[in-house]
Design an enzyme around this catalytic site. Structure first.
Site, PDB file in Angstrom:
ATOM      1  N   SER A 157       0.831  -1.192   0.000  1.00  0.00           N
ATOM      2  CA  SER A 157       0.000   0.000   0.000  1.00  0.00           C
ATOM      3  C   SER A 157       0.875   1.256   0.000  1.00  0.00           C
ATOM      4  O   SER A 157       1.784   1.381   0.820  1.00  0.00           O
ATOM      5  CB  SER A 157      -0.903  -0.014   1.232  1.00  0.00           C
ATOM      6  N   GLY A 158       0.613   2.151  -0.918  1.00  0.00           N
ATOM      7  CA  GLY A 158       1.385   3.389  -0.980  1.00  0.00           C
ATOM      8  C   GLY A 158       2.628   3.275  -1.835  1.00  0.00           C
ATOM      9  O   GLY A 158       3.403   4.218  -1.940  1.00  0.00           O
ATOM     10  N   THR A 166      -1.499   2.524  -8.055  1.00  0.00           N
ATOM     11  CA  THR A 166      -2.601   3.196  -8.737  1.00  0.00           C
ATOM     12  C   THR A 166      -2.077   4.307  -9.642  1.00  0.00           C
ATOM     13  O   THR A 166      -2.545   4.467 -10.763  1.00  0.00           O
ATOM     14  CB  THR A 166      -3.591   3.749  -7.694  1.00  0.00           C
ATOM     15  N   ASN A 204      -1.456   5.423   3.289  1.00  0.00           N
ATOM     16  CA  ASN A 204      -1.562   6.092   1.988  1.00  0.00           C
ATOM     17  C   ASN A 204      -2.754   7.046   2.036  1.00  0.00           C
ATOM     18  O   ASN A 204      -3.852   6.659   2.413  1.00  0.00           O
ATOM     19  CB  ASN A 204      -1.779   5.010   0.918  1.00  0.00           C
ATOM     20  N   SER A 246      -5.533   5.682  -0.623  1.00  0.00           N
ATOM     21  CA  SER A 246      -5.403   4.234  -0.697  1.00  0.00           C
ATOM     22  C   SER A 246      -6.600   3.607  -1.401  1.00  0.00           C
ATOM     23  O   SER A 246      -7.748   3.934  -1.115  1.00  0.00           O
ATOM     24  CB  SER A 246      -5.294   3.677   0.713  1.00  0.00           C
ATOM     25  N   SER A 247      -6.287   2.724  -2.367  1.00  0.00           N
ATOM     26  CA  SER A 247      -7.380   2.024  -3.054  1.00  0.00           C
ATOM     27  C   SER A 247      -7.905   0.963  -2.107  1.00  0.00           C
ATOM     28  O   SER A 247      -7.158   0.089  -1.682  1.00  0.00           O
ATOM     29  CB  SER A 247      -6.861   1.340  -4.310  1.00  0.00           C
ATOM     30  N   GLY A 285      -1.338  -4.304  -2.264  1.00  0.00           N
ATOM     31  CA  GLY A 285      -0.101  -5.023  -2.012  1.00  0.00           C
ATOM     32  C   GLY A 285      -0.132  -5.709  -0.656  1.00  0.00           C
ATOM     33  O   GLY A 285      -1.119  -5.636   0.082  1.00  0.00           O
ATOM     34  N   GLU A 327       0.129  -6.585   3.069  1.00  0.00           N
ATOM     35  CA  GLU A 327      -0.096  -5.714   4.229  1.00  0.00           C
ATOM     36  C   GLU A 327       0.348  -6.428   5.509  1.00  0.00           C
ATOM     37  O   GLU A 327      -0.066  -7.548   5.774  1.00  0.00           O
ATOM     38  CB  GLU A 327      -1.580  -5.334   4.339  1.00  0.00           C
TER      39      GLU A 327
HETATM   40  N1  ATP Z   1       5.111   8.132 -10.048  1.00  0.00           N
HETATM   41  C1  ATP Z   1       4.771   8.905  -9.035  1.00  0.00           C
HETATM   42  N2  ATP Z   1       5.076  10.203  -9.042  1.00  0.00           N
HETATM   43  C2  ATP Z   1       4.755  11.006  -8.035  1.00  0.00           C
HETATM   44  N3  ATP Z   1       4.104  10.585  -6.930  1.00  0.00           N
HETATM   45  C3  ATP Z   1       3.767   9.295  -6.834  1.00  0.00           C
HETATM   46  C4  ATP Z   1       4.073   8.391  -7.891  1.00  0.00           C
HETATM   47  N4  ATP Z   1       3.627   7.189  -7.531  1.00  0.00           N
HETATM   48  C5  ATP Z   1       3.053   7.329  -6.323  1.00  0.00           C
HETATM   49  N5  ATP Z   1       3.131   8.594  -5.892  1.00  0.00           N
HETATM   50  C6  ATP Z   1       2.641   9.151  -4.601  1.00  0.00           C
HETATM   51  O1  ATP Z   1       2.351   8.087  -3.754  1.00  0.00           O
HETATM   52  C7  ATP Z   1       1.006   8.092  -3.327  1.00  0.00           C
HETATM   53  C8  ATP Z   1       0.488   6.668  -3.238  1.00  0.00           C
HETATM   54  O2  ATP Z   1       0.451   6.066  -4.482  1.00  0.00           O
HETATM   55  P1  ATP Z   1      -0.714   5.073  -4.902  1.00  0.00           P
HETATM   56  O3  ATP Z   1      -2.038   5.581  -4.465  1.00  0.00           O
HETATM   57  O4  ATP Z   1      -0.529   4.788  -6.304  1.00  0.00           O
HETATM   58  O5  ATP Z   1      -0.354   3.819  -4.032  1.00  0.00           O
HETATM   59  P2  ATP Z   1      -0.970   2.366  -4.123  1.00  0.00           P
HETATM   60  O6  ATP Z   1       0.174   1.462  -4.354  1.00  0.00           O
HETATM   61  O7  ATP Z   1      -2.049   2.353  -5.117  1.00  0.00           O
HETATM   62  O8  ATP Z   1      -1.527   2.147  -2.686  1.00  0.00           O
HETATM   63  P3  ATP Z   1      -2.828   1.342  -2.216  1.00  0.00           P
HETATM   64  O9  ATP Z   1      -2.494  -0.082  -2.265  1.00  0.00           O
HETATM   65  O10 ATP Z   1      -3.046   1.829  -0.835  1.00  0.00           O
HETATM   66  O11 ATP Z   1      -3.900   1.744  -3.135  1.00  0.00           O
HETATM   67  C9  ATP Z   1       0.289   8.880  -4.399  1.00  0.00           C
HETATM   68  O12 ATP Z   1      -0.847   9.505  -3.867  1.00  0.00           O
HETATM   69  C10 ATP Z   1       1.345   9.889  -4.820  1.00  0.00           C
HETATM   70  O13 ATP Z   1       1.334  10.961  -3.942  1.00  0.00           O
HETATM   71 MG    MG Z   2      -3.977   2.169  -5.098  1.00  0.00          MG
END
Ligand code: ATP
Ligand code: MG
Length: 1009
Positions: free
Chosen positions: A104-105, A109, A156, A159-160, A388, A390
């Site tokens: 997560s994070g 996404t 996050n 977070s999705s 991912g 946890e």
């Molecule tokens: N390529 C990137 N460039 C800039 N910031 C990023 C990038 N990737 C991720 N981030 C930052 O990290 C934060 C978390 O990313 P994201 O929501 O994609 O995580 P996730 O893996 O989908 O988490 P979850 O499993 O909780 O959904 C985003 O809100 C953004 O601020």
């Molecule tokens: Mg996500």
């Protein structure tokens, strides 16, 4: 093996590490992160480290740099992997998928959004409106899904709370034509109590609604503009707030409208969100034995929002209907049970709402009217963005499910990338040094195996009659899994002090050990929503709401099949997801979260090492280094590259395809970089493949040119044949028309010989178009006229012939110059004989016979009474006789005694005037012109000038002499060598023409009126 980056940024592909060890791997990852290089390859796998800052690497110019390029041509990037997946789909007609995993994070996404953005940017070069619409829908749907499905967690901010798998369908041209979304929503299972607010219910939209919704809407929903007033969305006293709530709210509302939600549907969505917020505030208390709703004023609000009756709402919240046999009794909840039921209801409503929204989006974006026979194979790129691994302080059922999901994906990765690879080399007989890797199938089995797996044991525990508790479930686990190497609990390992008795169990995941607390497992697994709530919502008069709850239709006494448990549902959806992914060509993005504090600078070594370990990245590098980048069966390889070599193009005559491929690759000088398996050729480095592709592209151009040449030739020949055929048809048709014309002429003129007028009355038929331009030269017409003339002439007597000749001669020389030529009448010529009284006629005949005897002339051309001018300029009446030898003047008063004669050979010409007068001037060689005016014609006024000129001309012609004929006024002449002119003037009251002398010559006065 990415290029265009210098080594100060570390190695762009982990395969290039000098030594494949964890330390080197981590060092390279750190250097790249610190230098702002967040992407690194392992062959075709992208490792991405969350930069936690805005990076200027996703713009239009970067997209252009990656478009259509091979993976290793540019620095590592998500766009490169997206392009590779797209190219594989387009070139080889293969379904592909991009699996994005990480905790997560870690940035999953975000990565999925960039990938979608890239695909949207490179497709539809012709800007087809329909494709643009589909792309817009796909992008907009993401916005709506995020608003409903994302929440702020402590790991996050965005977070999705649902796993998302999105298929994008492409037509044969590679343009997106639709899609499908599968969601893996987990929150339903997390039935927490008030103290731990429900994360999903704190979805962005709830916030946006409360903080950014328009006043009038909030009023109609009975919502205050204060998130703190709602238990479900105040997270630990900290409120997620954003200055953009109002515009975010509007953006989502607009996106829903664009996607195609009706106004009524959108309003129902708001009502449902409001219902959930109000539900969270419901409090229950007991008054003796009776359970009461503390804030009863909310009941009418709920009833209004849900479009049901107040009593029904109240009853559903406080009572449970139980059917025992045929009896139906209402059992009252305790306040705790009522609170539990309320939260379950809130979550269930949210879950249904989310699924309903996904369903609506799917209905809209699904591919319509696609016929594979017409449009070619419809190919798919799938993008999986799923939670991912946890590991929390306190891990419950949700973490168990999430971690199981990650085990499955890891298993798929192992199977596809590691296991399959090694197995394939063995199968193909390629020398191969075995790489040890951890196969996590054993853990997957531990969770999902029928009867023996944890999910099965949990289901069994839930089905037990009598008391069902989490402890009993743990006991069952302990007894059934006691010997499993990856399972333990305090009972099985009493020395493990951190595991609590009767509460914790631990699983040794591939990613590390995780301790789960069994508290709540049973409840979360069971479908805990009371049937009463389902009936309540089914009976709503809001059709959208009613449609979300079809099971509410069942009557209380109906015995229903036990609904599938949450665990089983999740397991089945994971198995089908993995099956789906396995059928596609996978591309991987492995996301790493560098630190827990969202810092763009901090690279927490241990944290990252842990993730690298559990993602199996090091093993991945090892396999990749030992392996081959590309493999293909011999026939297919030949089919694709045979144009490169003269030995294989267009067909080879070697004993096998394998030999042919060998010859081809030897020819290119790639011998060192390839291995020949039993059925496939293996190419070690992508560079070789790239070179092959380049050479192929070069040859394809030539082949296309060749095909174009042949085809253009074929087209031209076809056109030529068609033209020639047309010409032949035209020719035959023209010939046919000419023939029919001739036939028609023949028919009409068949009997002209026997016709009185020799066919003069017969109408000449209209010639066909082809002959019309030759009409004036129409030989038939000319022949026919000649024939006609010849026929006429043939029938004439010798005298008539002479007359006709004279007429023709007169016509030729005088037509258009003099009016009356007298052609209509018979030309008698010797008028002195034919016209005079018998007396004068006989004396004239006598004289002319004498002359004939004397001068031996053959015939008389012309004779007439004339008036002439004598030497003294006086008028005298005379007669002229013109024979074929002389022109005689005779005196009528002396019985036509001949006076002077002029031999015809002395006559050089005649002049006449253009008028009606009968003036004739004979020009002679000796300049003694004879000026006469014919007279005494019967009937009077008959013009004989034409006849005189015609007879003379015709005679001269027969003697092949020239006679100058001029039609002028005044006439120039010579009298006894003197030049003079003769003018004709009409004069009234004159009976005969008269010559008078004038200054320049003579005036001939003629009778005028
Ligand atoms: N390529 C990137 N460039 C800039 N910031 C990023 C990038 N990737 C991720 N981030 C930052 O990290 C934060 C978390 O990313 P994201 O929501 O994609 O995580 P996730 O893996 O989908 O988490 P979850 O499993 O909780 O959904 C985003 O809100 C953004 O601020
Ligand atoms: Mg996500």
């Amino acid at each position: 093996m990415a290029e265009h980056e210098s080594l100060e940024f570390g190695k762009a592909d982990f395969v290039l590490l000098d030594d494949v060890s964890m330390d080197e791997f981590m060092e390279n990852l750190r250097i790249r992160f610190e230098k702002g290089r967040i992407y690194t390859y392992i062959g075709e796998v992208v490792v991405s480290v969350n930069p936690y800052r805005a990076m200027n690497i996703y713009g239009r110019d970067t997209i252009e740099q990656y478009k259509g390029r091979e993976l290793y041509e540019r620095p590592p990037h998500l766009f490169a992997i997206a392009d590779a997946a797209y190219k594989a789909m387009k070139r080889r007609n293969k379904d592909t998928c991009i699996v994005i995993s990480g905790e997560s994070g870690a940035g999953k996404t975000e990565a999925s959004k960039y990938i979608m953005q890239y695909i949207a940017a490179i497709t539809n070069p012709h800007q087809r409106a329909e494709v643009e619409r589909v792309k817009n829908m796909l992008l907009k749907s993401n916005c709506v899904l995020e608003a409903f499905g994302n929440a702020k967690t402590n790991r996050n901010d965005n977070s999705s709370r649902f796993g998302k798998y999105m298929d994008i369908n492409f037509d044969f041209k590679g343009d997106p034509i639709g899609g499908h979304i599968s969601n893996y929503l987990l929150e339903k299972c997390s039935l927490d109590c008030q103290s731990c607010p429900l994360t999903l219910l704190s979805s962005f939209l709830s916030f946006q609604l409360v903080k950014g919704g328009p006043e009038s809407l909030l009023r109609s929903l009975h919502i205050q503009k204060d998130p703190a007033a709602y238990n479900y969305i105040k997270v630990g006293g900290q409120l997620k707030s954003s200055i953009n709530d109002s515009s975010d709210f509007k953006a989502v509302a607009d996106a829903m409208k664009v996607i195609g939600f009706t106004g009524e549907e959108v309003h129902t969505v708001y009502k449902i969100l409001a219902t959930i917020l109000h539900l969270g505030n419901m409090k229950f208390d007991s008054d003796g034995d009776v359970t009461l709703i503390e804030n009863g004023n909310l009941v009418p609000v709920l009833a209004e929002l849900l479009a049901t009756k107040q009593e029904s709402v109240e009853k559903a919240l406080l009572y449970r209907t139980v059917a025992t046999g045929r009896d139906v009794i209402d059992k009252q909840h305790t306040p705790q049970e009522a609170s539990y039921g309320r939260d379950a209801l809130a979550k269930a409503i949210y879950d249904r709402l989310f699924c309903w929204i996904v369903g609506c989006i799917n209905d809209i974006i699904e591919v319509k009217n696609y016929d594979a026979r017409i449009h070619g194979k419809n190919t798919v790129i799938g993008v999986l963005d799923i939670y991912g691994f946890e590991i929390f302080q306190n891990n419950s059922f949700e973490q168990f499910c999430i971690n199981y999901c990650n085990e499955k994906l890891q298993q798929l990765f192992i199977q596809l990338v590691l296991k399959q690879e090694q197995e394939e080399y063995q199968r193909e007989g390629i020398p191969w040094k075995h790489i040890d890797y951890f196969n996590n199938q054993i853990i997957v089995d531990l969770v999902e195996q029928q009867h023996k797996g944890i999910f099965s044991i949990l289901d069994e525990a839930c089905m037990n009659v009598g008391k069902v508790t989490d402890e009993l479930f743990l006991q069952a686990l302990n007894s059934k899994l006691a010997k499993h190497a990856h399972y333990t609990s305090r009972k099985l390992s009493p020395t493990e002090k951190c595991l609590e008795f009767d509460r914790d169990f631990r699983i040794r995941h591939y990613a590390g050990d995780v301790t789960y607390s069994v508290v709540g497992f049973i409840d979360k697994n069971k479908d805990t929503l009371f049937q009463d709530f389902k009936r309540l919502l089914y009976n709503s008069s809001n059709p959208v709401l009613k449609a979300m709850w079809p099971e509410g239709k069942l009557s209380i006494t109906e015995v229903t099949k036990r609904p599938l448990t949450a665990g089983t549902l999740f397991k089945t959806s994971m198995i089908s997801l993995v099956e789906n992914l396995a059928s596609k060509e996978p591309y991987y993005v492995r996301c790493i979260k560098p630190n827990d504090v969202k810092s763009p600078l901090l690279f927490e070594q241990e944290r990252c090492r842990h993730q690298v370990e559990y993602l199996g990245l090091l093993e991945n590098v090892r396999v990749r280094r030992a392996g081959f980048a590309y493999r293909q069966t011999y026939p297919r390889f030949l089919q694709r590259y045979k144009m490169i070599s003269q030995f294989t193009w267009p067909n080879h005559d070697l004993p096998s395809d394998r030999e042919a491929v060998k010859r081809l690759l030897q020819g290119c000088g790639f011998e060192h970089d390839v291995a020949y398996g039993k059925t496939k050729v293996f190419i070690r480095t992508p560079r070789t493949l790239f070179t092959l592709e380049e050479q192929r592209a070069e040859m394809v151009k030539r082949i296309v040119l060749f095909l174009q040449k042949v085809w253009r030739g074929a087209l031209a020949r076809m056109r030529y044949r068609r033209m020639r055929a047309a010409l032949i048809i035209i020719r035959v048709y023209r010939r046919y028309k000419v023939k029919s014309y001739i036939r028609e002429v023949n028919r009409r003129f068949k009997n002209v010989r026997t016709m009185k007028d020799h066919g003069k009355h017969v109408k000449w038929p209209m010639p066909p178009k082809v002959l019309r331009r030759f009409e004036e030269f129409n030989v038939f017409l000319v022949f026919s006229l000649r024939w006609w003339a010849w026929t006429l002439i043939r029938s004439l007597s010798p005298e008539d012939v002479l007359q006709v000749r004279a007429k023709v001669a007169a016509l030729e020389s005088l037509k258009g110059h003099r009016a009356d030529l007298g052609l209509q009448r018979a030309w008698e010529g010797n008028y002195m004989v034919s016209e005079g009284n018998p007396e004068t006629a006989s004396s004239f005949t006598l004289v002319s016979s004498d002359l004939q005897r004397k001068d031996k002339f053959m015939r008389v051309l012309f004779s007439s009474n004339v008036r002439k001018i004598n030497r003294f300029h006086k008028c005298e009446d005379r007669a002229v006789l013109i024979t074929d030898r002389h022109l005689y003047k005779m005196d009528p008063l002396k019985q036509y005694r001949p006076m002077k004669s002029i031999p015809l050979y002395n006559v050089t010409g005649v002049s006449v005037s253009p008028g009606k007068d009968q003036l004739v001037v004979f020009h002679t060689k000796d300049s003694r012109d004879l000026i006469v005016c014919l007279q005494g014609m019967v009937p009077a006024g008959e013009s004989r000038v034409g006849e005189l000129v015609g007879a003379l001309l015709s005679h001269f012609k027969s003697e092949k002499r020239k006679l100058q004929v001029s039609v002028v006024s005044p006439i120039q002449c010579s009298m006894h060598g003197r030049k003079c002119t003769i003018v004709v003037e009409p004069k009234i009251n004159l009976s005969q023409p008269e010559f008078t002398k004038s200054r320049s010559g003579y005036i001939l006065a003629v009778p005028g009126n």
